[in-house]
Motif scaffolding. Sequence first.
Motif, PDB file in Angstrom:
ATOM      1  N   LEU A 244       0.866  -1.337  -0.226  1.00 23.03           N
ATOM      2  CA  LEU A 244      -0.179   0.119  -0.112  1.00 23.03           C
ATOM      3  C   LEU A 244       0.979   1.185  -0.130  1.00 23.03           C
ATOM      4  O   LEU A 244       2.025   1.362   0.212  1.00 23.03           O
ATOM      5  N   LYS A 246       0.881   5.286   0.911  1.00 23.70           N
ATOM      6  CA  LYS A 246       0.166   6.525   2.314  1.00 23.70           C
ATOM      7  C   LYS A 246      -1.536   6.510   2.197  1.00 23.70           C
ATOM      8  O   LYS A 246      -2.138   5.865   3.431  1.00 23.70           O
ATOM      9  N   GLU A 248      -3.568   5.004   0.664  1.00 20.84           N
ATOM     10  CA  GLU A 248      -3.903   3.600   0.314  1.00 20.84           C
ATOM     11  C   GLU A 248      -4.723   3.180   1.610  1.00 20.84           C
ATOM     12  O   GLU A 248      -5.458   2.677   2.078  1.00 20.84           O
ATOM     13  N   ALA A 249      -3.108   2.877   2.794  1.00 22.44           N
ATOM     14  CA  ALA A 249      -2.777   2.510   3.776  1.00 22.44           C
ATOM     15  C   ALA A 249      -3.866   3.066   4.801  1.00 22.44           C
ATOM     16  O   ALA A 249      -4.751   2.296   5.518  1.00 22.44           O
ATOM     17  N   TYR A 250      -4.351   4.520   4.799  1.00 22.27           N
ATOM     18  CA  TYR A 250      -5.027   5.010   5.500  1.00 22.27           C
ATOM     19  C   TYR A 250      -6.433   5.312   5.087  1.00 22.27           C
ATOM     20  O   TYR A 250      -7.596   5.263   5.718  1.00 22.27           O
ATOM     21  N   ASN A 275       0.562   0.141  10.382  1.00 18.17           N
ATOM     22  CA  ASN A 275       0.896  -0.644  10.165  1.00 18.17           C
ATOM     23  C   ASN A 275       0.482  -2.102  10.795  1.00 18.17           C
ATOM     24  O   ASN A 275       0.564  -3.534  10.519  1.00 18.17           O
ATOM     25  N   LEU A 278      -3.233  -3.046  10.236  1.00 22.68           N
ATOM     26  CA  LEU A 278      -3.639  -3.707   8.973  1.00 22.68           C
ATOM     27  C   LEU A 278      -3.586  -5.420   9.605  1.00 22.68           C
ATOM     28  O   LEU A 278      -4.332  -6.331   8.912  1.00 22.68           O
ATOM     29  N   TYR A 279      -2.105  -5.168   9.517  1.00 26.95           N
ATOM     30  CA  TYR A 279      -1.346  -7.117   9.786  1.00 26.95           C
ATOM     31  C   TYR A 279      -2.084  -7.845  10.214  1.00 26.95           C
ATOM     32  O   TYR A 279      -2.583  -8.503   9.854  1.00 26.95           O
ATOM     33  N   VAL A 287       2.521  -6.508   5.006  1.00 22.13           N
ATOM     34  CA  VAL A 287       1.739  -5.396   5.241  1.00 22.13           C
ATOM     35  C   VAL A 287       2.806  -4.732   4.567  1.00 22.13           C
ATOM     36  O   VAL A 287       3.722  -4.288   6.166  1.00 22.13           O
ATOM     37  N   ILE A 289       4.371  -0.754   3.412  1.00 18.55           N
ATOM     38  CA  ILE A 289       3.220   0.216   3.879  1.00 18.55           C
ATOM     39  C   ILE A 289       4.785   1.743   3.047  1.00 18.55           C
ATOM     40  O   ILE A 289       5.437   1.852   3.072  1.00 18.55           O
ATOM     41  N   CYS A 297       7.104  -2.373   7.126  1.00 14.55           N
ATOM     42  CA  CYS A 297       6.373  -2.996   6.858  1.00 14.55           C
ATOM     43  C   CYS A 297       6.511  -4.292   8.341  1.00 14.55           C
ATOM     44  O   CYS A 297       7.059  -3.927   9.185  1.00 14.55           O
TER      45      CYS A 297
END
Length: 376
Positions: A244, A246, A248-250, A275, A278-279, A287, A289, A297
């Motif tokens: 992802l 930054k 996309e991650a948020y 991070n 999400l993991y 994951v 980022i 990661c």
Amino acid sequence: MKDKRLILADKMINKDPKKLSMVVGFDGFVDEIIHVVDKRLDSKNFTRVNTIEELAKRIEKASGLSTNIELVPTVKKIGGNGPIMCNALSKHNPSITYIGALGYPSIDDVFKPMEANVSLHTIATNGHTDALEFDDGKLLLGKMASLNDVTYERLIESFGKDNLIALLSKTDMLSAVNWSMIPYLTDMWRKLIDEILPSLPKKEVKPVFFVDLADPEKREKEEIKEALDMLKEFKSKFFVVLGLNKKEAYDVADELDLFDSESLKHMQVSLEDLNQELYDYLDIDCVVIHPVDRSCCVINKEFYTEEGPYIQKPKLSTGAGDNFNAGFVLGLLLGLNPDEALLTGMSTSGFYVRNARSPEYKELIQFMKDWTNNLV
């Protein structure tokens, strides 16, 4: 104490990416890199609109009226997350196969140079992207109706089920990227899980399954959740990695309700917390980022982060994230530590944005040395 990047460069000299086997898919675009004209000086010369904010103000002024915005194409190139990532990986001369929307029934000329290093298989007509580049980012204007033809059924019809099983049985990596622009990719994943995975051998060292959502903002929340929840089902045969940027991650964390929306909207949640959450939620193997100036990661529940070789005015930014992904998975496939894989990812993208092309293996190693010595 010797710099980590120099230690990594020395380590990579003794690695051989030519022994690796990879499969990448399934999108495909022809990208036109475009500059937006601010002032036309004469028939050949002009000044650029340098920032997205400047363009936004110009567009806002035209509300209720009209305006003319001149676009100047500068280059036509390979586009799409898959082809760009594949092209970057191919510079290291692995055995690599690309399956995707490269033109149908024949492959578009823009992809033909890839044939020197990649086995190409087309299953649909390619999309087209007008990539408006600015100093502070880019606007990607896509025409992608043809990607409706990227389906499991077309894949099997064009490539063959037995051929696909044989290919995936010996690969070190399968990459399925640009989820947001391929309407039937979730369906393809489901059918791969149900119809292909049971026929694949279990390996002591699992091949990597790398996924990139590619800006899922336009997709519905339930679609995003369905696709992400499916990823863990690949773990029986693959080491599953989600990449992802930054934003996309948020956005994904917001869609999954991992933090309160206001904190995510203003990016007040730390990258480490983001991070890790999400993991934990996704229950996959990694994951990763990649903001523009660093990357991080989580692997085996452990968080890693490294700063990158940031450049304020890149020569080419479209495709930088795909080059990071290529460098990161290359590091994983070469058996590097997670923090070292982050460095190979950022070195690959760092070279790319400065040279408007992906590095060959020796160039990647040299870039790390130059980066250490402040020569990039």
